[in-house]
Design a protein around this motif. Sequence first.
Motif, PDB file in Angstrom:
ATOM      1  N   LEU A 144     -34.409   7.168 -11.147  1.00 33.28           N
ATOM      2  CA  LEU A 144     -33.463   7.219  -9.726  1.00 33.28           C
ATOM      3  C   LEU A 144     -34.451   7.976  -8.658  1.00 33.28           C
ATOM      4  CD1 LEU A 144     -30.680   6.099  -7.881  1.00 33.28           C
ATOM      5  CD2 LEU A 144     -29.891   8.552  -7.761  1.00 33.28           C
ATOM      6  N   PHE A 145     -34.697   9.374  -8.989  1.00 25.79           N
ATOM      7  CA  PHE A 145     -36.016   9.538  -8.151  1.00 25.79           C
ATOM      8  C   PHE A 145     -37.182   9.123  -8.127  1.00 25.79           C
ATOM      9  CE2 PHE A 145     -32.133  12.400  -7.851  1.00 25.79           C
ATOM     10  CZ  PHE A 145     -31.991  13.015  -6.678  1.00 25.79           C
ATOM     11  N   GLU A 146     -37.492   9.000  -9.262  1.00 29.46           N
ATOM     12  CA  GLU A 146     -38.792   8.174  -9.354  1.00 29.46           C
ATOM     13  C   GLU A 146     -38.852   7.112  -8.968  1.00 29.46           C
ATOM     14  OE1 GLU A 146     -42.241   9.433 -11.056  1.00 29.46           O
ATOM     15  OE2 GLU A 146     -41.320  11.176 -10.663  1.00 29.46           O
ATOM     16  N   SER A 147     -38.128   6.431  -8.846  1.00 32.14           N
ATOM     17  CA  SER A 147     -38.093   4.842  -8.334  1.00 32.14           C
ATOM     18  C   SER A 147     -37.947   4.956  -6.908  1.00 32.14           C
ATOM     19  CB  SER A 147     -36.644   3.768  -9.374  1.00 32.14           C
ATOM     20  OG  SER A 147     -35.475   4.685  -8.834  1.00 32.14           O
ATOM     21  N   GLY A 148     -37.327   6.084  -6.509  1.00 24.26           N
ATOM     22  CA  GLY A 148     -37.907   5.812  -4.936  1.00 24.26           C
ATOM     23  C   GLY A 148     -36.812   5.313  -5.065  1.00 24.26           C
ATOM     24  N   TYR A 149     -35.225   5.250  -5.542  1.00 22.28           N
ATOM     25  CA  TYR A 149     -33.604   4.756  -4.924  1.00 22.28           C
ATOM     26  C   TYR A 149     -32.911   5.519  -4.538  1.00 22.28           C
ATOM     27  CZ  TYR A 149     -34.690   0.782  -6.751  1.00 22.28           C
ATOM     28  OH  TYR A 149     -35.142  -1.703  -7.041  1.00 22.28           O
ATOM     29  N   ALA A 150     -33.223   6.661  -4.965  1.00 21.43           N
ATOM     30  CA  ALA A 150     -32.802   7.829  -4.157  1.00 21.43           C
ATOM     31  C   ALA A 150     -32.550   7.886  -2.909  1.00 21.43           C
ATOM     32  CB  ALA A 150     -32.638   9.652  -5.161  1.00 21.43           C
ATOM     33  N   LYS A 151     -33.567   7.349  -2.598  1.00 20.19           N
ATOM     34  CA  LYS A 151     -33.883   7.699  -0.836  1.00 20.19           C
ATOM     35  C   LYS A 151     -33.115   6.220   0.087  1.00 20.19           C
ATOM     36  CE  LYS A 151     -37.977   9.393  -1.532  1.00 20.19           C
ATOM     37  NZ  LYS A 151     -39.794   9.449  -0.991  1.00 20.19           N
ATOM     38  N   ILE A 152     -32.806   5.080  -0.511  1.00 18.57           N
ATOM     39  CA  ILE A 152     -32.422   4.650  -0.042  1.00 18.57           C
ATOM     40  C   ILE A 152     -30.941   3.692  -0.077  1.00 18.57           C
ATOM     41  CG2 ILE A 152     -34.583   3.039   0.250  1.00 18.57           C
ATOM     42  CD1 ILE A 152     -34.173   1.285  -1.190  1.00 18.57           C
ATOM     43  N   VAL A 153     -31.029   4.781  -1.449  1.00 16.24           N
ATOM     44  CA  VAL A 153     -29.407   4.174  -1.931  1.00 16.24           C
ATOM     45  C   VAL A 153     -28.277   4.152  -0.535  1.00 16.24           C
ATOM     46  CG1 VAL A 153     -28.381   6.756  -2.600  1.00 16.24           C
ATOM     47  CG2 VAL A 153     -27.667   4.960  -3.971  1.00 16.24           C
ATOM     48  N   PHE A 154     -27.922   4.805   0.203  1.00 13.54           N
ATOM     49  CA  PHE A 154     -27.031   4.394   1.227  1.00 13.54           C
ATOM     50  C   PHE A 154     -27.387   3.404   2.188  1.00 13.54           C
ATOM     51  CE2 PHE A 154     -26.061   8.782  -0.691  1.00 13.54           C
ATOM     52  CZ  PHE A 154     -24.394   8.543  -1.092  1.00 13.54           C
ATOM     53  N   GLU A 155     -28.255   2.732   1.831  1.00 12.24           N
ATOM     54  CA  GLU A 155     -29.100   1.911   3.240  1.00 12.24           C
ATOM     55  C   GLU A 155     -28.674   0.333   2.556  1.00 12.24           C
ATOM     56  OE1 GLU A 155     -33.092   2.397   3.929  1.00 12.24           O
ATOM     57  OE2 GLU A 155     -32.952   4.737   4.450  1.00 12.24           O
ATOM     58  N   PRO A 156     -28.765  -0.863   3.155  1.00 16.43           N
ATOM     59  CA  PRO A 156     -27.838  -1.983   2.556  1.00 16.43           C
ATOM     60  C   PRO A 156     -29.280  -2.664   1.271  1.00 16.43           C
ATOM     61  CG  PRO A 156     -28.312  -1.795   5.206  1.00 16.43           C
ATOM     62  CD  PRO A 156     -28.237  -0.058   4.698  1.00 16.43           C
ATOM     63  N   ALA A 157     -30.285  -1.915   2.430  1.00 17.03           N
ATOM     64  CA  ALA A 157     -31.471  -2.533   0.041  1.00 17.03           C
ATOM     65  C   ALA A 157     -31.243  -2.149  -0.613  1.00 17.03           C
ATOM     66  CB  ALA A 157     -32.447  -2.548   0.181  1.00 17.03           C
ATOM     67  N   GLY A 158     -30.485  -0.522  -1.342  1.00 18.77           N
ATOM     68  CA  GLY A 158     -30.029   0.614  -1.978  1.00 18.77           C
ATOM     69  C   GLY A 158     -28.866   0.555  -2.905  1.00 18.77           C
ATOM     70  N   ARG A 159     -27.506  -0.814  -1.688  1.00 20.50           N
ATOM     71  CA  ARG A 159     -26.222  -0.413  -1.630  1.00 20.50           C
ATOM     72  C   ARG A 159     -25.803  -1.187  -3.298  1.00 20.50           C
ATOM     73  NH1 ARG A 159     -24.170  -3.720   2.212  1.00 20.50           N
ATOM     74  NH2 ARG A 159     -24.485  -1.315   3.502  1.00 20.50           N
ATOM     75  N   TRP A 160     -26.770  -2.502  -4.184  1.00 16.96           N
ATOM     76  CA  TRP A 160     -26.882  -2.683  -5.374  1.00 16.96           C
ATOM     77  C   TRP A 160     -26.619  -1.079  -5.974  1.00 16.96           C
ATOM     78  CZ3 TRP A 160     -29.454  -1.545  -9.410  1.00 16.96           C
ATOM     79  CH2 TRP A 160     -31.598  -0.816  -9.096  1.00 16.96           C
ATOM     80  N   MET A 161     -27.116  -0.515  -6.130  1.00 22.81           N
ATOM     81  CA  MET A 161     -27.382   0.688  -6.569  1.00 22.81           C
ATOM     82  C   MET A 161     -26.258   1.937  -6.630  1.00 22.81           C
ATOM     83  SD  MET A 161     -29.547   2.729  -9.502  1.00 22.81           S
ATOM     84  CE  MET A 161     -30.380   2.185  -9.135  1.00 22.81           C
ATOM     85  N   LEU A 162     -25.706   1.819  -5.655  1.00 18.14           N
ATOM     86  CA  LEU A 162     -24.614   2.880  -4.899  1.00 18.14           C
ATOM     87  C   LEU A 162     -23.403   2.137  -5.886  1.00 18.14           C
ATOM     88  CD1 LEU A 162     -22.880   4.958  -3.515  1.00 18.14           C
ATOM     89  CD2 LEU A 162     -22.597   3.757  -1.745  1.00 18.14           C
ATOM     90  N   ILE A 163     -23.452   0.906  -5.990  1.00 17.32           N
ATOM     91  CA  ILE A 163     -22.179   0.398  -6.503  1.00 17.32           C
ATOM     92  C   ILE A 163     -22.403   0.483  -8.011  1.00 17.32           C
ATOM     93  CG2 ILE A 163     -20.985  -2.205  -7.056  1.00 17.32           C
ATOM     94  CD1 ILE A 163     -21.829  -2.947  -4.163  1.00 17.32           C
ATOM     95  N   LYS A 164     -23.568   0.550  -8.815  1.00 16.72           N
ATOM     96  CA  LYS A 164     -23.617   0.575 -10.116  1.00 16.72           C
ATOM     97  C   LYS A 164     -23.970   1.484 -10.376  1.00 16.72           C
ATOM     98  CE  LYS A 164     -27.659   1.993 -13.207  1.00 16.72           C
ATOM     99  NZ  LYS A 164     -28.758   2.752 -13.399  1.00 16.72           N
ATOM    100  N   LEU A 165     -23.846   3.225  -9.415  1.00 23.29           N
ATOM    101  CA  LEU A 165     -24.197   4.632  -9.654  1.00 23.29           C
ATOM    102  C   LEU A 165     -22.143   5.068  -9.380  1.00 23.29           C
ATOM    103  CD1 LEU A 165     -26.179   6.360  -7.693  1.00 23.29           C
ATOM    104  CD2 LEU A 165     -26.237   6.382 -10.355  1.00 23.29           C
ATOM    105  N   ILE A 166     -21.306   3.772  -8.654  1.00 19.23           N
ATOM    106  CA  ILE A 166     -19.736   4.421  -8.760  1.00 19.23           C
ATOM    107  C   ILE A 166     -19.425   4.040 -10.347  1.00 19.23           C
ATOM    108  CG2 ILE A 166     -17.953   3.477  -8.028  1.00 19.23           C
ATOM    109  CD1 ILE A 166     -18.923   3.461  -4.718  1.00 19.23           C
TER     110      ILE A 166
END
Length: 181
Positions: free
Chosen positions: A75-97
């Motif tokens: 999550l941190f190496e890929s950079g998704y941790a920085k955008i998880v609450f932005e529209p581009a990272g919404r899929w990641m947020l849902i995945k984490l849920i």
Amino acid sequence: MYLYVKALHIIFIVTWFAGLFYMPRLFIYNVEANQKDETSRKVLQEQFGIMMKRLWYGITWPSAILTFVFGIWVLFESGYAKIVFEPAGRWMLIKLIFVVFLYLYHFSLQKILKQQLAGVFTYTSQQLRIWNEVATIFLVAVVMLVVVKQNLSALWGVLGLLLFVVLLMSAIKVYKLLRKA
């Protein structure tokens, strides 16, 4: 290094799911052993107890922990941790849920394991067959989110998941009817 960590994350997801898929099957067999004569029941439940403990503490728990460790790293190496609450990272947020709910499912299996090892059988084999499919539902949801990402329509994603759940439950119902025949 990132690709090695990602590969390890995927490997431990696979081994974790192996445990999540097989553990409820052992619960089912353990419950059904109660219908055997006293001698058979004792032998079967002793063997199932050994199998459940080895699977749970030797494979499933270590895999769940390593999945978490490598998942956070990815999550941190890929950079998704920085955008998880932005529209581009919404899929990641849902995945984490979904992943949080998957860990809750894992803990529910831990509770059932402790009950069964203590000789407490709260659930029928049919209830456990249904509970066994919960991991499958999470697997489908998470894989679809990871592969399709932003291209997945929320409406079609929810409808597809609901259809999948209906198909699974129908298959369980058909299997129950076939077992009785």
